[in-house]
Design a protein around this motif. Sequence first.
Motif, mmCIF file in Angstrom:
data_model
loop_
_atom_site.group_PDB
_atom_site.id
_atom_site.type_symbol
_atom_site.label_atom_id
_atom_site.label_comp_id
_atom_site.label_asym_id
_atom_site.label_seq_id
_atom_site.Cartn_x
_atom_site.Cartn_y
_atom_site.Cartn_z
ATOM 1 N N GLU A 1 5.281 4.734 -2.630
ATOM 2 C CA GLU A 1 6.649 5.255 -2.720
ATOM 3 C C GLU A 1 7.667 4.170 -2.362
ATOM 4 O OE1 GLU A 1 9.419 8.872 -0.847
ATOM 5 O OE2 GLU A 1 7.286 8.736 -0.364
ATOM 6 N N GLY A 2 7.410 3.435 -1.295
ATOM 7 C CA GLY A 2 8.327 2.381 -0.888
ATOM 8 C C GLY A 2 8.388 1.257 -1.901
ATOM 9 N N GLY A 3 7.226 0.882 -2.435
ATOM 10 C CA GLY A 3 7.187 -0.188 -3.427
ATOM 11 C C GLY A 3 7.925 0.172 -4.697
ATOM 12 N N GLU A 4 7.729 1.394 -5.154
ATOM 13 C CA GLU A 4 8.429 1.831 -6.365
ATOM 14 C C GLU A 4 9.928 1.924 -6.129
ATOM 15 O OE1 GLU A 4 6.369 5.410 -7.407
ATOM 16 O OE2 GLU A 4 4.856 4.320 -8.607
ATOM 17 N N ALA A 5 10.324 2.272 -4.904
ATOM 18 C CA ALA A 5 11.749 2.315 -4.579
ATOM 19 C C ALA A 5 12.355 0.909 -4.626
ATOM 20 C CB ALA A 5 11.962 2.938 -3.199
ATOM 21 N N THR A 6 11.598 -0.090 -4.187
ATOM 22 C CA THR A 6 12.072 -1.470 -4.268
ATOM 23 C C THR A 6 12.269 -1.885 -5.713
ATOM 24 O OG1 THR A 6 10.932 -2.047 -2.196
ATOM 25 C CG2 THR A 6 11.562 -3.864 -3.640
ATOM 26 N N VAL A 7 11.324 -1.540 -6.562
ATOM 27 C CA VAL A 7 11.448 -1.845 -7.994
ATOM 28 C C VAL A 7 12.691 -1.180 -8.572
ATOM 29 C CG1 VAL A 7 10.410 -1.492 -10.275
ATOM 30 C CG2 VAL A 7 8.993 -2.257 -8.353
ATOM 31 N N GLN A 8 12.909 0.069 -8.225
ATOM 32 C CA GLN A 8 14.083 0.785 -8.722
ATOM 33 C C GLN A 8 15.377 0.104 -8.305
ATOM 34 O OE1 GLN A 8 13.518 4.801 -7.300
ATOM 35 N NE2 GLN A 8 11.771 5.169 -8.650
ATOM 36 N N VAL B 1 0.842 -1.200 0.000
ATOM 37 C CA VAL B 1 0.000 0.000 0.000
ATOM 38 C C VAL B 1 0.872 1.243 0.000
ATOM 39 C CG1 VAL B 1 -2.002 -1.066 1.102
ATOM 40 C CG2 VAL B 1 -0.184 -0.098 2.529
ATOM 41 N N ASN B 2 2.125 1.073 0.358
ATOM 42 C CA ASN B 2 3.109 2.153 0.354
ATOM 43 C C ASN B 2 3.679 2.284 -1.060
ATOM 44 O OD1 ASN B 2 5.302 3.855 0.606
ATOM 45 N ND2 ASN B 2 6.307 2.691 2.239
ATOM 46 N N ALA C 1 2.811 -3.148 -8.042
ATOM 47 C CA ALA C 1 1.350 -3.207 -8.086
ATOM 48 C C ALA C 1 0.814 -2.917 -6.694
ATOM 49 C CB ALA C 1 0.878 -4.576 -8.566
ATOM 50 N N SER C 2 0.109 -1.814 -6.562
ATOM 51 C CA SER C 2 -0.458 -1.449 -5.267
ATOM 52 C C SER C 2 -1.579 -2.415 -4.893
ATOM 53 C CB SER C 2 -1.005 -0.018 -5.328
ATOM 54 O OG SER C 2 -1.620 0.334 -4.103
ATOM 55 N N CYS C 3 -1.629 -2.795 -3.620
ATOM 56 C CA CYS C 3 -2.693 -3.700 -3.177
ATOM 57 C C CYS C 3 -2.872 -3.611 -1.669
ATOM 58 C CB CYS C 3 -2.363 -5.142 -3.563
ATOM 59 S SG CYS C 3 -3.591 -6.355 -3.006
ATOM 60 N N ASN C 4 -4.114 -3.447 -1.250
ATOM 61 C CA ASN C 4 -4.497 -3.593 0.149
ATOM 62 C C ASN C 4 -5.002 -5.022 0.302
ATOM 63 O OD1 ASN C 4 -5.717 -3.690 2.637
ATOM 64 N ND2 ASN C 4 -6.860 -1.785 2.410
ATOM 65 N N VAL C 5 -4.212 -5.885 0.947
ATOM 66 C CA VAL C 5 -4.536 -7.307 0.993
ATOM 67 C C VAL C 5 -5.808 -7.599 1.778
ATOM 68 C CG1 VAL C 5 -2.139 -8.030 0.668
ATOM 69 C CG2 VAL C 5 -3.042 -7.734 2.996
ATOM 70 N N ALA C 6 -6.299 -6.639 2.550
ATOM 71 C CA ALA C 6 -7.547 -6.840 3.293
ATOM 72 C C ALA C 6 -8.768 -6.756 2.388
ATOM 73 C CB ALA C 6 -7.661 -5.815 4.417
ATOM 74 N N LYS C 7 -8.564 -6.364 1.133
ATOM 75 C CA LYS C 7 -9.666 -6.231 0.179
ATOM 76 C C LYS C 7 -9.568 -7.330 -0.870
ATOM 77 C CE LYS C 7 -10.211 -1.255 0.868
ATOM 78 N NZ LYS C 7 -10.300 0.076 0.219
ATOM 79 N N ARG C 8 -10.559 -8.211 -0.871
ATOM 80 C CA ARG C 8 -10.536 -9.371 -1.765
ATOM 81 C C ARG C 8 -10.381 -8.991 -3.225
ATOM 82 N NH1 ARG C 8 -15.721 -12.072 1.105
ATOM 83 N NH2 ARG C 8 -16.039 -9.868 1.508
ATOM 84 N N SER C 9 -11.089 -7.948 -3.629
ATOM 85 C CA SER C 9 -11.035 -7.555 -5.042
ATOM 86 C C SER C 9 -9.644 -7.087 -5.445
ATOM 87 C CB SER C 9 -12.056 -6.447 -5.319
ATOM 88 O OG SER C 9 -11.786 -5.300 -4.529
ATOM 89 N N ALA D 1 2.697 -9.001 3.800
ATOM 90 C CA ALA D 1 2.026 -7.785 4.275
ATOM 91 C C ALA D 1 1.392 -8.022 5.638
ATOM 92 C CB ALA D 1 0.968 -7.342 3.269
ATOM 93 N N GLY D 2 1.643 -7.101 6.546
ATOM 94 C CA GLY D 2 1.074 -7.229 7.883
ATOM 95 C C GLY D 2 1.297 -5.967 8.682
ATOM 96 N N ILE D 3 0.604 -5.883 9.803
ATOM 97 C CA ILE D 3 0.742 -4.715 10.682
ATOM 98 C C ILE D 3 0.972 -5.186 12.111
ATOM 99 C CG2 ILE D 3 -0.661 -3.174 9.260
ATOM 100 C CD1 ILE D 3 -2.964 -3.681 11.280
ATOM 101 N N ASN D 4 1.555 -4.293 12.890
ATOM 102 C CA ASN D 4 1.757 -4.523 14.317
ATOM 103 C C ASN D 4 1.324 -3.244 15.015
ATOM 104 O OD1 ASN D 4 2.725 -4.943 16.926
ATOM 105 N ND2 ASN D 4 4.513 -6.095 16.209
ATOM 106 N N ASN D 5 0.230 -3.311 15.732
ATOM 107 C CA ASN D 5 -0.341 -2.116 16.361
ATOM 108 C C ASN D 5 0.428 -1.713 17.611
ATOM 109 O OD1 ASN D 5 -2.814 -1.741 14.668
ATOM 110 N ND2 ASN D 5 -3.259 -3.786 15.439
ATOM 111 N N LEU D 6 1.674 -1.363 17.455
ATOM 112 C CA LEU D 6 2.504 -1.018 18.603
ATOM 113 C C LEU D 6 1.909 0.158 19.367
ATOM 114 C CD1 LEU D 6 6.004 -1.304 16.890
ATOM 115 C CD2 LEU D 6 5.003 -2.901 18.544
#
Length: 250
Positions: free
Chosen positions: A42-49, A39-40, A61-69, A92-97
């Motif tokens: 800028e970060g994803g495109e930097a990885t590709v670069q 979902v980031n 490819a941007s994707c919010n994995v919580a959304k099936r579509s 992909a995951g989160i940690n609600n620190l």
Amino acid sequence: MHYGFDGKVALVTGAGGGIGRATALGFAASGAAVVVSDVNIEGGEATVQQIEAAGGRAIFASCNVAKRSEVKALVARTVEAFGRLDFAHNNAGINNLGADEYEDEAWDRSLGINLSGVMYCMREEAEVMLTQGKGAIVNTASINGLVGNGQQPAYTATKHGVIGLTRHGALRWARQGIRVNAVCPGVIETPMTAPLVADPRMRDVISGMTPMGRMGQAEEIAAAVLWLCSDQASFVTGHPLVIDGGATAT
């Protein structure tokens, strides 16, 4: 290590930094074409670069994995771009620190991303791999998927769930050429954990919680993911691989 993934295609979610980025770079260095998702943007495109700068092939490819579509579209985009899907790292995951995970919003968000997101990804990835007769999926769990955590009910529950999904997938597709495993990192130095160790004193405390006396590095988790996807792990499936510097050995 170079695994000879030439001609193969890898999909990595949460690849905008940390473990996901390290895994995407590792796949590319071993010859695979990589779909970098996050979902980031800028970060994803930097990885590709970074991959392209090293001579590899990748798309973002941007994707919010919580959304099936969005997950369905992500896997379709992978096949559209490269014609197949051999490896998937559902990272992909989160940690609600610092959040109260008994609050509905934190709980629901954790389940959506950390657990449902892994299931959506596995389901769509397996559909492609079944048509090919082969594939390898690695899910990112945590040592908190194996042991308790008195402070984070949602994170602990979802990571236990990821291990359960991993074992389910391994059994479901064992005779159809698809292996499903999980990595269970301990405390790893990534953007997610950066707030914890901004204070050098806290870094010392956290490092001291690990028998090896240090935090793990993203590349150490990536190395395990690549091995699990390789033919060298051809008889390994349903396994939660612990990479924690000895933290769960105590």
